[in-house]
Write a protein that holds these residues in place. Structure first.
Motif, PDB file in Angstrom:
ATOM      1  N   TYR A   1       0.838  -1.190   0.000  1.00  0.00           N
ATOM      2  CA  TYR A   1       0.000   0.000   0.000  1.00  0.00           C
ATOM      3  C   TYR A   1       0.874   1.242   0.000  1.00  0.00           C
ATOM      4  O   TYR A   1       1.850   1.340   0.739  1.00  0.00           O
ATOM      5  CB  TYR A   1      -0.923   0.020   1.221  1.00  0.00           C
ATOM      6  N   GLY A   2       0.511   2.203  -0.829  1.00  0.00           N
ATOM      7  CA  GLY A   2       1.250   3.457  -0.856  1.00  0.00           C
ATOM      8  C   GLY A   2       2.547   3.375  -1.629  1.00  0.00           C
ATOM      9  O   GLY A   2       3.338   4.305  -1.588  1.00  0.00           O
ATOM     10  N   THR A   3       2.805   2.266  -2.341  1.00  0.00           N
ATOM     11  CA  THR A   3       4.038   2.161  -3.098  1.00  0.00           C
ATOM     12  C   THR A   3       3.899   2.924  -4.405  1.00  0.00           C
ATOM     13  O   THR A   3       2.807   3.216  -4.867  1.00  0.00           O
ATOM     14  CB  THR A   3       4.369   0.690  -3.418  1.00  0.00           C
ATOM     15  N   HIS A   4       5.061   3.206  -4.992  1.00  0.00           N
ATOM     16  CA  HIS A   4       5.088   3.941  -6.255  1.00  0.00           C
ATOM     17  C   HIS A   4       5.062   2.938  -7.392  1.00  0.00           C
ATOM     18  O   HIS A   4       6.062   2.295  -7.694  1.00  0.00           O
ATOM     19  CB  HIS A   4       6.350   4.805  -6.303  1.00  0.00           C
ATOM     20  N   GLN A   5       3.897   2.774  -8.021  1.00  0.00           N
ATOM     21  CA  GLN A   5       3.764   1.808  -9.097  1.00  0.00           C
ATOM     22  C   GLN A   5       4.190   2.422 -10.431  1.00  0.00           C
ATOM     23  O   GLN A   5       4.196   3.638 -10.593  1.00  0.00           O
ATOM     24  CB  GLN A   5       2.318   1.342  -9.209  1.00  0.00           C
ATOM     25  N   VAL A   6       4.512   1.547 -11.372  1.00  0.00           N
ATOM     26  CA  VAL A   6       4.820   2.016 -12.722  1.00  0.00           C
ATOM     27  C   VAL A   6       4.110   1.134 -13.742  1.00  0.00           C
ATOM     28  O   VAL A   6       3.831  -0.034 -13.493  1.00  0.00           O
ATOM     29  CB  VAL A   6       6.343   2.007 -13.007  1.00  0.00           C
TER      30      VAL A   6
ATOM     31  N   LEU B   1       5.497   6.041 -22.812  1.00  0.00           N
ATOM     32  CA  LEU B   1       4.558   7.156 -22.802  1.00  0.00           C
ATOM     33  C   LEU B   1       3.730   6.995 -21.529  1.00  0.00           C
ATOM     34  O   LEU B   1       2.982   6.025 -21.376  1.00  0.00           O
ATOM     35  CB  LEU B   1       3.675   7.118 -24.052  1.00  0.00           C
ATOM     36  N   LEU B   2       3.879   7.938 -20.601  1.00  0.00           N
ATOM     37  CA  LEU B   2       3.338   7.781 -19.256  1.00  0.00           C
ATOM     38  C   LEU B   2       2.456   8.951 -18.843  1.00  0.00           C
ATOM     39  O   LEU B   2       2.562  10.039 -19.400  1.00  0.00           O
ATOM     40  CB  LEU B   2       4.485   7.666 -18.236  1.00  0.00           C
TER      41      LEU B   2
ATOM     42  N   ASP C   1      -0.372   6.949  -3.242  1.00  0.00           N
ATOM     43  CA  ASP C   1      -0.387   5.739  -4.069  1.00  0.00           C
ATOM     44  C   ASP C   1      -0.348   6.090  -5.561  1.00  0.00           C
ATOM     45  O   ASP C   1      -0.808   5.328  -6.402  1.00  0.00           O
ATOM     46  CB  ASP C   1      -1.618   4.867  -3.756  1.00  0.00           C
ATOM     47  N   SER C   2       0.196   7.249  -5.880  1.00  0.00           N
ATOM     48  CA  SER C   2       0.311   7.649  -7.284  1.00  0.00           C
ATOM     49  C   SER C   2       1.381   6.814  -7.978  1.00  0.00           C
ATOM     50  O   SER C   2       2.242   6.211  -7.348  1.00  0.00           O
ATOM     51  CB  SER C   2       0.667   9.138  -7.390  1.00  0.00           C
ATOM     52  N   GLY C   3       1.313   6.784  -9.278  1.00  0.00           N
ATOM     53  CA  GLY C   3       2.299   6.046 -10.057  1.00  0.00           C
ATOM     54  C   GLY C   3       2.401   6.605 -11.455  1.00  0.00           C
ATOM     55  O   GLY C   3       1.554   7.387 -11.902  1.00  0.00           O
ATOM     56  N   ALA C   4       3.464   6.221 -12.150  1.00  0.00           N
ATOM     57  CA  ALA C   4       3.663   6.625 -13.540  1.00  0.00           C
ATOM     58  C   ALA C   4       3.170   5.484 -14.426  1.00  0.00           C
ATOM     59  O   ALA C   4       3.843   4.465 -14.579  1.00  0.00           O
ATOM     60  CB  ALA C   4       5.132   6.912 -13.801  1.00  0.00           C
ATOM     61  N   PHE C   5       1.974   5.642 -14.986  1.00  0.00           N
ATOM     62  CA  PHE C   5       1.305   4.565 -15.698  1.00  0.00           C
ATOM     63  C   PHE C   5       1.302   4.818 -17.206  1.00  0.00           C
ATOM     64  O   PHE C   5       1.097   5.948 -17.649  1.00  0.00           O
ATOM     65  CB  PHE C   5      -0.136   4.420 -15.200  1.00  0.00           C
TER      66      PHE C   5
END
Length: 292
Positions: A135-140, A216-217, A227-231
């Motif tokens: 939880y709260g990790t930086h996802q990609v 492209l993110l 919990d935001s991420g670069a998706f």
């Protein structure tokens, strides 16, 4: 008492300014905005209550002062115990910890997340890491909702969402469904091979890419910035290309899969057929707005 009123005024003003400027969307998913709006109302009420208390205490002191004039003022003053220096320092530190963010949140500009944060946090893949609280990790890349629900509920969710995408041969990821669409693409990548997809985002030259590839993110929020991420997707051009980070593009191409060493698995890739530079959107973030 006066410091309490000041802190309440500044904190109320901070949340009010974040809403009026629209910057609150850079901290939370706007479907939860009612929580911060409720906080503004509660803080305002508390400010009024503390203000009344401060005014009442001032009136009381004036009456006590008038009464003291007919008594031994010297004995009355020396009868009061002065607070120790340690307590004063602790009180000052406590007020400072609240005042600093309340002031800086209004005065300092809100920075937009970009590729520098991706570099700072590392282009890591929490789904491949063993153990630990995710939880709260930086996802990609893949906005993985399985971190926020049990596996069976997640499986049902993504299957239901896939029904809006798999039948289509031409897909456009909009701001509204960007995260939902990406999650379906990552979980059912084989079903989209050969289909046309259009998306937009900022460029990022991530690790382990070939000279004709980049990412492209877009930064997305599930609940809040924690919990935001670069998706987004890997995009692949017919020829070698050099595009610097943080350039905003819209790309259209054909979906396929490719083995990506950093993830040790195949991931979706968009083989670009056309692309163009676009201006940075007014709101560069995307949000998880549905659990349909």
């Amino acid at each position: 008492m006066m410091f309490k009123v000041l802190i309440l005024i500044l904190t109320t003003n901070l949340f009010f300014m974040l809403h009026t400027t629209g910057n609150i969307s850079k901290y939370i998913n706007m479907k939860y905005s009612f929580l911060s709006e409720s906080m503004i109302v509660i803080l305002f009420i508390l400010t009024v209550v503390e203000g009344i208390k401060l005014w009442s205490s001032g009136e009381k002191k004036e009456k006590e002062h008038d009464c003291d004039c007919s008594h031994d003022h010297h004995d009355h003053v020396h009868g009061k115990k002065k607070p120790s220096a340690g307590k004063k320092i602790k009180k000052l530190l406590a007020y400072s910890l609240v005042l600093i963010p309340a002031i800086s949140g209004v005065v300092l500009p809100v920075a937009t997340l970009d590729s520098q944060l991706v570099n700072a946090k590392g282009f890591s893949f929490p789904t491949l890491e063993d153990g630990g609280d995710q939880y709260g990790t930086h996802q990609v890349l893949n906005p993985d909702m399985s971190k926020f629900m049990n596996q069976s509920d997640f499986t049902d969710l993504v299957r239901k969402e896939s029904k809006s995408y798999i039948p289509k041969n031409n897909i456009t990821l909009t701001d509204k469904d960007y995260l939902v669409g990406l999650e379906v693409l990552y979980n059912f990548s084989g079903d989209f091979v050969g289909k046309t997809l259009t998306m937009k985002g900022f460029t990022y030259n991530g690790p382990g890419l070939q000279s004709n590839q980049l990412f492209l993110l877009r930064f997305g929020m599930i609940h809040c910035v924690a919990d935001s991420g670069a998706f987004g997707l890997m995009i692949q051009f017919p020829n070698n290309i050099h595009i610097p980070n943080d350039q905003w593009y819209q790309a259209t191409g054909t979906m396929d899969t490719v083995y990506y060493p950093q993830m040790k698995t195949k991931i979706p890739v968009l083989k670009v057929t056309s692309y163009k530079i676009i201006p940075k959107p007014n709101d560069p973030y995307v949000y998880r707005n549905s659990l349909n």
